[in-house]
Scaffold this active site. Structure first.
Site, short mmCIF file in Angstrom:
data_model
loop_
_atom_site.label_atom_id
_atom_site.label_comp_id
_atom_site.label_asym_id
_atom_site.label_seq_id
_atom_site.Cartn_x
_atom_site.Cartn_y
_atom_site.Cartn_z
N ALA A 27 -3.92 11.04 21.51
CA ALA A 27 -3.65 11.29 22.93
C ALA A 27 -4.00 12.71 23.38
O ALA A 27 -3.11 13.51 23.73
CB ALA A 27 -2.17 10.99 23.22
N ASN A 84 -4.56 8.68 1.91
CA ASN A 84 -4.78 8.09 3.24
C ASN A 84 -5.20 9.15 4.27
O ASN A 84 -6.29 9.08 4.81
CB ASN A 84 -3.51 7.42 3.77
CG ASN A 84 -3.46 5.94 3.47
OD1 ASN A 84 -4.41 5.38 2.92
ND2 ASN A 84 -2.37 5.31 3.84
N GLU A 85 -4.29 10.06 4.56
CA GLU A 85 -4.57 11.02 5.62
C GLU A 85 -3.58 12.17 5.66
O GLU A 85 -2.53 12.12 5.01
CB GLU A 85 -4.59 10.35 7.01
CG GLU A 85 -3.23 10.03 7.62
CD GLU A 85 -2.55 8.83 7.04
OE1 GLU A 85 -1.57 9.03 6.29
OE2 GLU A 85 -2.97 7.69 7.30
N ASP A 117 -1.16 15.09 21.50
CA ASP A 117 -0.03 14.75 20.61
C ASP A 117 -0.25 15.21 19.17
O ASP A 117 0.70 15.56 18.49
CB ASP A 117 0.19 13.23 20.62
CG ASP A 117 0.92 12.77 21.86
OD1 ASP A 117 1.18 13.62 22.74
OD2 ASP A 117 1.22 11.56 21.96
N ASP A 123 0.84 -1.20 0.00
CA ASP A 123 0.00 0.00 0.00
C ASP A 123 0.88 1.26 0.00
O ASP A 123 0.53 2.27 -0.61
CB ASP A 123 -0.92 0.00 1.23
CG ASP A 123 -2.08 -0.97 1.08
OD1 ASP A 123 -2.44 -1.28 -0.08
OD2 ASP A 123 -2.62 -1.42 2.11
N GLY A 124 2.01 1.17 0.72
CA GLY A 124 2.95 2.30 0.76
C GLY A 124 3.43 2.66 -0.64
O GLY A 124 3.59 3.84 -0.96
N ARG A 135 -5.77 19.76 22.65
CA ARG A 135 -4.44 19.81 23.26
C ARG A 135 -3.98 18.37 23.42
O ARG A 135 -4.66 17.58 24.06
CB ARG A 135 -4.57 20.48 24.63
CG ARG A 135 -3.29 20.98 25.24
CD ARG A 135 -3.64 21.71 26.52
NE ARG A 135 -4.23 23.01 26.26
CZ ARG A 135 -3.55 24.16 26.35
NH1 ARG A 135 -2.29 24.15 26.71
NH2 ARG A 135 -4.15 25.30 26.11
P1 NAP Z 1 5.28 2.68 6.83
O1 NAP Z 1 5.38 3.19 8.23
O2 NAP Z 1 6.48 2.06 6.19
O3 NAP Z 1 4.06 1.63 6.70
C1 NAP Z 1 2.81 1.87 7.18
C2 NAP Z 1 1.95 0.61 7.10
O4 NAP Z 1 0.62 1.05 6.80
C3 NAP Z 1 2.35 -0.39 6.03
O5 NAP Z 1 2.20 -1.68 6.55
C4 NAP Z 1 1.35 -0.12 4.93
O6 NAP Z 1 1.05 -1.25 4.15
C5 NAP Z 1 0.12 0.23 5.74
N1 NAP Z 1 -0.89 1.00 5.00
C6 NAP Z 1 -0.73 2.06 4.18
N2 NAP Z 1 -1.93 2.48 3.73
C7 NAP Z 1 -2.85 1.65 4.28
C8 NAP Z 1 -4.26 1.58 4.19
N3 NAP Z 1 -4.96 2.46 3.47
N4 NAP Z 1 -4.89 0.63 4.91
C9 NAP Z 1 -4.22 -0.24 5.67
N5 NAP Z 1 -2.89 -0.23 5.79
C10 NAP Z 1 -2.22 0.71 5.10
O7 NAP Z 1 4.81 3.93 5.95
P2 NAP Z 1 4.48 4.03 4.41
O8 NAP Z 1 4.54 2.70 3.75
O9 NAP Z 1 5.24 5.17 3.84
O10 NAP Z 1 2.93 4.47 4.49
C11 NAP Z 1 2.55 5.70 5.01
C12 NAP Z 1 1.33 5.45 5.82
O11 NAP Z 1 1.73 4.84 7.05
C13 NAP Z 1 0.57 6.67 6.25
O12 NAP Z 1 -0.32 7.10 5.25
C14 NAP Z 1 -0.13 6.18 7.51
O13 NAP Z 1 -1.44 5.75 7.24
C15 NAP Z 1 0.66 4.97 7.95
N6 NAP Z 1 1.14 5.15 9.32
C16 NAP Z 1 0.56 4.40 10.28
C17 NAP Z 1 0.92 4.57 11.60
C18 NAP Z 1 0.24 3.72 12.63
O14 NAP Z 1 -0.55 2.85 12.27
N7 NAP Z 1 0.51 3.95 13.92
C19 NAP Z 1 1.86 5.51 11.97
C20 NAP Z 1 2.45 6.27 10.97
C21 NAP Z 1 2.05 6.09 9.63
P3 NAP Z 1 2.12 -1.94 3.16
O15 NAP Z 1 3.01 -2.76 4.05
O16 NAP Z 1 1.26 -2.76 2.26
O17 NAP Z 1 2.86 -0.86 2.44
#
Ligand code: NAP
Length: 264
Positions: free
Chosen positions: A185, A122-123, A150, A45-46, A148
């Site tokens: 938070a 995504n967001e 994180d 997805d990334g 107020r």
């Molecule tokens: P990453 O930190 O390397 O991976 C984030 C994880 O989120 C990966 O496992 C990715 O899937 C999964 N993901 C991305 N879009 C998704 C969706 N729409 N539904 C379900 N899972 C999804 O970061 P990245 O690959 O650059 O992706 C950025 C995304 O990370 C941001 O958009 C944010 O949503 C997410 N993120 C999540 C958290 C958290 O859950 N605490 C914190 C920071 C960021 P794949 O392994 O298939 O790539």
């Protein structure tokens, strides 16, 4: 038809990228990284988020499809074993388009600097560069609360299974044009108070975040980390634009949710 392929960059994804390229050029499709009609993302997805931001300027002309080389993804739902089938579909059948809502983020500044506009698949998240984030949350022109804590996360329906889910936000079906505001938070005591529940806003409601003291923020748009200084407001709403996915077979959203989070 013109196509491009976005690979995650690891060996397996690169091999699949080459395989798809070979097959599709064999079917006389044209490889065109500048103006593709379809972008095939190979990775997770990334990787699809990366491809989306790369072609965000031509969403009307470009459709996306994702192959996953790791676990099943929400955007990347074809397996490497299905690549030949996918390629034949792309080359031979006019594809069906499913479109998903996007989040529009407009950052405005205190000085005369031009506003910045982003689209997120995504967001968007907003955090302070130091200490707690303190911002007024204004919904449809009315101050709703002073947050107020994180940070704040504003997600799309298809992004609701990503960061938003980790914040206990609801999973929203992508057929609902909406955005979701989730807290990270929040500080809640006798002095500070927020609603504490994620809010889901419809298409015609705008959420405006206004700084209370600090005006410098860390903002993420999908995987992009951006620093914004001297911010006057951050406006979030459902975008007019949509992202278009090429669909060659049904794979209902709730089935993807089940297979991703519960069992297959
Ligand atoms: P990453 O930190 O390397 O991976 C984030 C994880 O989120 C990966 O496992 C990715 O899937 C999964 N993901 C991305 N879009 C998704 C969706 N729409 N539904 C379900 N899972 C999804 O970061 P990245 O690959 O650059 O992706 C950025 C995304 O990370 C941001 O958009 C944010 O949503 C997410 N993120 C999540 C958290 C958290 O859950 N605490 C914190 C920071 C960021 P794949 O392994 O298939 O790539």
């Amino acid at each position: 038809m013109r196509f491009a392929i976005q690979s995650k960059g690891d060996e397996t994804s690169n091999q699949i990228q080459e395989q798809i390229k070979r097959y599709l050029t064999g079917f006389e499709l044209v490889y065109d990284e500048e103006e593709p009609d379809i972008v095939i993302s190979v990775g997770g997805d990334g990787t699809l988020l990366y491809a989306f931001q790369r072609y965000v300027h031509r969403l009307d002309e470009t459709a996306f499809v994702g192959v996953h080389t790791g676990h099943l993804g929400f955007y990347a739902d074809w397996t490497p074993e299905e690549v030949e089938k996918l390629v034949i579909h792309i080359a031979k059948t006019p594809f069906h388009i499913v479109d998903y809502p996007l989040l529009e983020v407009t950052v405005r500044f205190n000085d005369d600097k031009k506003e910045k506009r982003y689209l997120a698949l995504n967001e968007c998240t907003v955090k302070s560069m130091e200490g707690s984030l303190v911002m007024d949350v204004v919904i449809k022109g009315e101050t709703f609360e002073t947050f107020r804590g994180d940070g704040l996360c504003i997600s799309t329906p298809s992004g609701s299974t990503a960061y938003n889910k980790a914040l206990s936000g609801a999973i929203i079906h992508p057929s609902l044009p909406s955005i979701q505001l989730a807290e990270m938070a929040s500080i809640n005591n006798r002095v500070f108070r927020t609603v504490g529940s994620p809010l889901i806003l419809p298409q015609h409601h705008t959420c405006m975040l206004r700084p209370v003291n600090d005006v410098n923020f860390d903002v993420t748009i999908d995987h992009l980390f951006l620093v914004h200084k001297d911010v006057k407001s951050i406006q979030c709403r459902v975008a007019h634009e949509k992202v278009r996915f090429a669909r060659f077979r049904p794979f209902p959203f709730w089935k993807r949710v089940k297979e991703s989070f519960i069992s297959d």
